[in-house]
Design a protein around this motif. Structure first.
Motif, PDB file in Angstrom:
ATOM      1  N   UNK A 203       0.837  -1.199   0.000  1.00  0.00           N
ATOM      2  CA  UNK A 203       0.000   0.000   0.000  1.00  0.00           C
ATOM      3  C   UNK A 203       0.874   1.251   0.000  1.00  0.00           C
ATOM      4  N   UNK A 204       1.388   1.596  -1.159  1.00  0.00           N
ATOM      5  CA  UNK A 204       2.237   2.785  -1.268  1.00  0.00           C
ATOM      6  C   UNK A 204       1.434   4.073  -1.121  1.00  0.00           C
ATOM      7  N   UNK A 205       0.151   4.034  -1.443  1.00  0.00           N
ATOM      8  CA  UNK A 205      -0.673   5.249  -1.367  1.00  0.00           C
ATOM      9  C   UNK A 205      -0.806   5.729   0.078  1.00  0.00           C
ATOM     10  N   UNK A 206      -1.154   4.822   0.985  1.00  0.00           N
ATOM     11  CA  UNK A 206      -1.322   5.241   2.367  1.00  0.00           C
ATOM     12  C   UNK A 206       0.028   5.571   2.991  1.00  0.00           C
ATOM     13  N   UNK A 207       1.072   4.876   2.563  1.00  0.00           N
ATOM     14  CA  UNK A 207       2.413   5.170   3.081  1.00  0.00           C
ATOM     15  C   UNK A 207       2.857   6.569   2.660  1.00  0.00           C
ATOM     16  N   UNK A 208       2.713   6.896   1.384  1.00  0.00           N
ATOM     17  CA  UNK A 208       3.182   8.187   0.888  1.00  0.00           C
ATOM     18  C   UNK A 208       2.382   9.347   1.466  1.00  0.00           C
ATOM     19  N   UNK A 209       1.072   9.169   1.574  1.00  0.00           N
ATOM     20  CA  UNK A 209       0.274  10.232   2.193  1.00  0.00           C
ATOM     21  C   UNK A 209       0.612  10.360   3.678  1.00  0.00           C
ATOM     22  N   UNK A 210       0.878   9.233   4.320  1.00  0.00           N
ATOM     23  CA  UNK A 210       1.276   9.272   5.721  1.00  0.00           C
ATOM     24  C   UNK A 210       2.562  10.043   5.926  1.00  0.00           C
ATOM     25  N   UNK A 211       3.509   9.921   4.994  1.00  0.00           N
ATOM     26  CA  UNK A 211       4.759  10.675   5.105  1.00  0.00           C
ATOM     27  C   UNK A 211       4.510  12.175   5.001  1.00  0.00           C
ATOM     28  N   UNK A 212       3.568  12.557   4.154  1.00  0.00           N
ATOM     29  CA  UNK A 212       3.215  13.985   4.061  1.00  0.00           C
ATOM     30  C   UNK A 212       2.647  14.493   5.381  1.00  0.00           C
ATOM     31  N   UNK A 213       1.821  13.684   6.004  1.00  0.00           N
ATOM     32  CA  UNK A 213       1.266  14.067   7.306  1.00  0.00           C
ATOM     33  C   UNK A 213       2.367  14.205   8.346  1.00  0.00           C
ATOM     34  N   UNK A 214       3.277  13.247   8.400  1.00  0.00           N
ATOM     35  CA  UNK A 214       4.316  13.266   9.427  1.00  0.00           C
ATOM     36  C   UNK A 214       5.217  14.493   9.314  1.00  0.00           C
ATOM     37  N   UNK A 215       5.404  15.012   8.122  1.00  0.00           N
ATOM     38  CA  UNK A 215       6.234  16.203   7.938  1.00  0.00           C
ATOM     39  C   UNK A 215       5.634  17.433   8.596  1.00  0.00           C
ATOM     40  N   UNK A 216       4.322  17.415   8.796  1.00  0.00           N
ATOM     41  CA  UNK A 216       3.632  18.604   9.312  1.00  0.00           C
ATOM     42  C   UNK A 216       2.972  18.382  10.670  1.00  0.00           C
ATOM     43  N   UNK A 217       3.210  17.234  11.275  1.00  0.00           N
ATOM     44  CA  UNK A 217       2.458  16.845  12.459  1.00  0.00           C
ATOM     45  C   UNK A 217       2.729  17.733  13.668  1.00  0.00           C
ATOM     46  N   UNK A 218       3.912  18.354  13.717  1.00  0.00           N
ATOM     47  CA  UNK A 218       4.279  19.164  14.887  1.00  0.00           C
ATOM     48  C   UNK A 218       3.293  20.302  15.133  1.00  0.00           C
ATOM     49  N   UNK A 219       2.651  20.785  14.064  1.00  0.00           N
ATOM     50  CA  UNK A 219       1.715  21.907  14.210  1.00  0.00           C
ATOM     51  C   UNK A 219       0.534  21.550  15.106  1.00  0.00           C
ATOM     52  N   UNK A 220       0.225  20.278  15.255  1.00  0.00           N
ATOM     53  CA  UNK A 220      -0.906  19.855  16.078  1.00  0.00           C
ATOM     54  C   UNK A 220      -0.618  19.973  17.568  1.00  0.00           C
ATOM     55  N   UNK A 221       0.637  20.146  17.932  1.00  0.00           N
ATOM     56  CA  UNK A 221       1.025  20.134  19.344  1.00  0.00           C
ATOM     57  C   UNK A 221       1.446  21.498  19.870  1.00  0.00           C
ATOM     58  N   UNK A 222       1.189  22.541  19.101  1.00  0.00           N
ATOM     59  CA  UNK A 222       1.544  23.890  19.541  1.00  0.00           C
ATOM     60  C   UNK A 222       0.794  24.245  20.823  1.00  0.00           C
ATOM     61  N   UNK A 223       1.519  24.793  21.801  1.00  0.00           N
ATOM     62  CA  UNK A 223       0.974  25.272  23.081  1.00  0.00           C
ATOM     63  C   UNK A 223       0.566  24.143  24.029  1.00  0.00           C
ATOM     64  N   UNK A 224       0.795  22.903  23.675  1.00  0.00           N
ATOM     65  CA  UNK A 224       0.449  21.800  24.565  1.00  0.00           C
ATOM     66  C   UNK A 224       1.643  21.436  25.438  1.00  0.00           C
ATOM     67  N   UNK A 225       1.382  21.185  26.715  1.00  0.00           N
ATOM     68  CA  UNK A 225       2.407  20.695  27.637  1.00  0.00           C
ATOM     69  C   UNK A 225       2.319  19.172  27.666  1.00  0.00           C
ATOM     70  N   UNK A 226       3.390  18.516  27.278  1.00  0.00           N
ATOM     71  CA  UNK A 226       3.362  17.061  27.121  1.00  0.00           C
ATOM     72  C   UNK A 226       4.351  16.423  28.086  1.00  0.00           C
ATOM     73  N   UNK A 227       3.834  15.616  28.993  1.00  0.00           N
ATOM     74  CA  UNK A 227       4.655  14.874  29.935  1.00  0.00           C
ATOM     75  C   UNK A 227       4.506  13.379  29.684  1.00  0.00           C
ATOM     76  N   UNK A 228       5.557  12.598  29.933  1.00  0.00           N
ATOM     77  CA  UNK A 228       5.461  11.146  29.727  1.00  0.00           C
ATOM     78  C   UNK A 228       4.706  10.457  30.863  1.00  0.00           C
ATOM     79  N   UNK A 229       3.438  10.177  30.643  1.00  0.00           N
ATOM     80  CA  UNK A 229       2.571   9.518  31.621  1.00  0.00           C
ATOM     81  C   UNK A 229       2.476   8.027  31.302  1.00  0.00           C
ATOM     82  N   UNK A 230       2.278   7.218  32.320  1.00  0.00           N
ATOM     83  CA  UNK A 230       2.080   5.793  32.100  1.00  0.00           C
ATOM     84  C   UNK A 230       0.715   5.570  31.470  1.00  0.00           C
ATOM     85  N   UNK A 231       0.695   4.938  30.302  1.00  0.00           N
ATOM     86  CA  UNK A 231      -0.539   4.663  29.570  1.00  0.00           C
ATOM     87  C   UNK A 231      -0.840   3.172  29.574  1.00  0.00           C
ATOM     88  N   UNK A 232      -2.119   2.838  29.635  1.00  0.00           N
ATOM     89  CA  UNK A 232      -2.536   1.451  29.419  1.00  0.00           C
ATOM     90  C   UNK A 232      -2.202   1.041  27.993  1.00  0.00           C
TER      91      UNK A 232
END
Length: 330
Positions: A203-232
């Motif tokens: 599935x090269x289509x979903x892979x290639x589109x996913x790479x485009x998303x990953x290049x810009x993903x940082x914008x989703x986390x602006x102004x968020x405080x992120x700490x490493x919490x234990x997750x289920x």
């Protein structure tokens, strides 16, 4: 640190695929009357270290699709046992470490793990506390509050990741310690699944589109405080229950330390309602941009379901990717 590791003894196969920052030593056992290795190590443990003198019954427990689950009734109480005749103990090792880490927080109830090991003829098992479950999943507001208490109580000084790699379903989940959350989630969660889809299905289509998303993903986390919490890590309806007193119980984890919002990635089949989120955010306040990030955490699990169960989940994953590309590349 995980305080309850002393409760668990681990047996490793020679083909140990999971990295670990911890070194485990096998406990020394007193000589037994039989000189030969038991062909049923589950029964052997229950009748020695489990303090039982007799097993009065074994009954199947439904609900899983990867492992066989059973209840062992004994004169020393009941034990919950999961077995897998194809996979070595690495998967159950990760589960036991996750259960121990959550158990240590003394927040939300989880079964205490006792023993992980390998069968002489192949496969593996885990023995843990048996919890008598109630007739419902319990109060959603209590679940939300206790889950938030766990997230707040257990933080990591090592960054994002976990002491061992584990599995999400039967898919490997890479937990290499990483100081940056965006890097960790992009590479070890989303990109891992995208590569797997490309390898399994071409599935090269979903892979290639996913790479485009990953290049810009940082914008989703602006102004968020992120700490490493234990997750289920795998919190869907099948892994949520309640005990006979109505207190919430969570099971079958895929634990790691990550952004607390990632815990809601299975919300599409977890049934979280308004009372759950209200109670949760009273303990762990909502971060700026929560709503715009929600689907990025759903994406990991949709991709994993695509890789595990086939094309029925592809459209949901692709829809999320397309929506984010449209927003982030505008």
């Amino acid at each position: 640190m995980v305080a309850h590791l002393g409760l668990i003894s681990f047996s490793f196969s020679s083909s140990h695929l999971f990295h670990s920052s911890r070194q485990f030593s096998l406990p020394l056992h007193k000589p037994m009357a039989m000189a030969t290795l038991s062909t049923d190590p589950v029964r052997e443990w229950i009748l020695t270290e489990g303090k039982a003198t007799q097993i009065t019954g074994i009954s199947p427990v439904g609900g899983g699709c990867i492992n066989l689950a059973s209840r062992y009734n004994t004169d020393a109480g009941s034990f919950f046992v999961k077995t897998n005749r194809r996979i070595g103990p690495e998967m159950f090792e990760g589960e036991a470490l996750g259960l121990s880490a959550m158990y240590e927080t003394k927040s939300i109830r989880v079964p205490k793990p006792f023993k992980v090991g390998a069968f002489p003829t192949g496969g593996s098992y885990i023995i843990m506390e048996y919890i008598e479950v109630g007739s419902s999943r319990g109060d959603q507001s209590i679940l939300g509050r206790k889950l938030a208490e766990m997230h707040k109580a257990a933080k990591s000084e090592n960054g994002f990741g976990f002491h061992v790699d584990n599995t999400i379903g039967s898919t490997p989940q890479i937990n290499t310690w990483t100081s940056d959350w965006i890097e960790f989630y992009s590479e070890h969660r989303l990109n891992f699944q995208l590569k797997l889809a490309q390898q399994q299905y071409g599935d090269s289509a979903i892979y290639e589109k996913g790479q485009r998303l990953l290049k810009n993903i940082a914008a989703l986390f602006e102004d968020a405080t992120i700490e490493p919490c234990l997750l289920h890590g795998d919190l869907w309806s099948g892994n949520i229950s309640s005990d006979k007193n109505g207190e919430p119980v969570i099971l079958d984890p895929a634990c790691y330390y990550g952004h607390n919002e990632a815990e809601f990635g299975m919300s599409w089949c977890a049934g979280f309602g308004g009372s759950f989120y209200s109670a949760y955010f009273e303990v762990m306040p909502k971060q700026p941009g929560f709503e715009k990030r929600r689907d990025i955490y759903l994406l990991y699990h949709y991709l994993n379901h695509y890789n595990l169960f086939g094309s029925g989940y592809r459209s949901s994953a692709m829809s999320i990717i397309d929506d984010y590309i449209r927003i982030l590349e505008a």
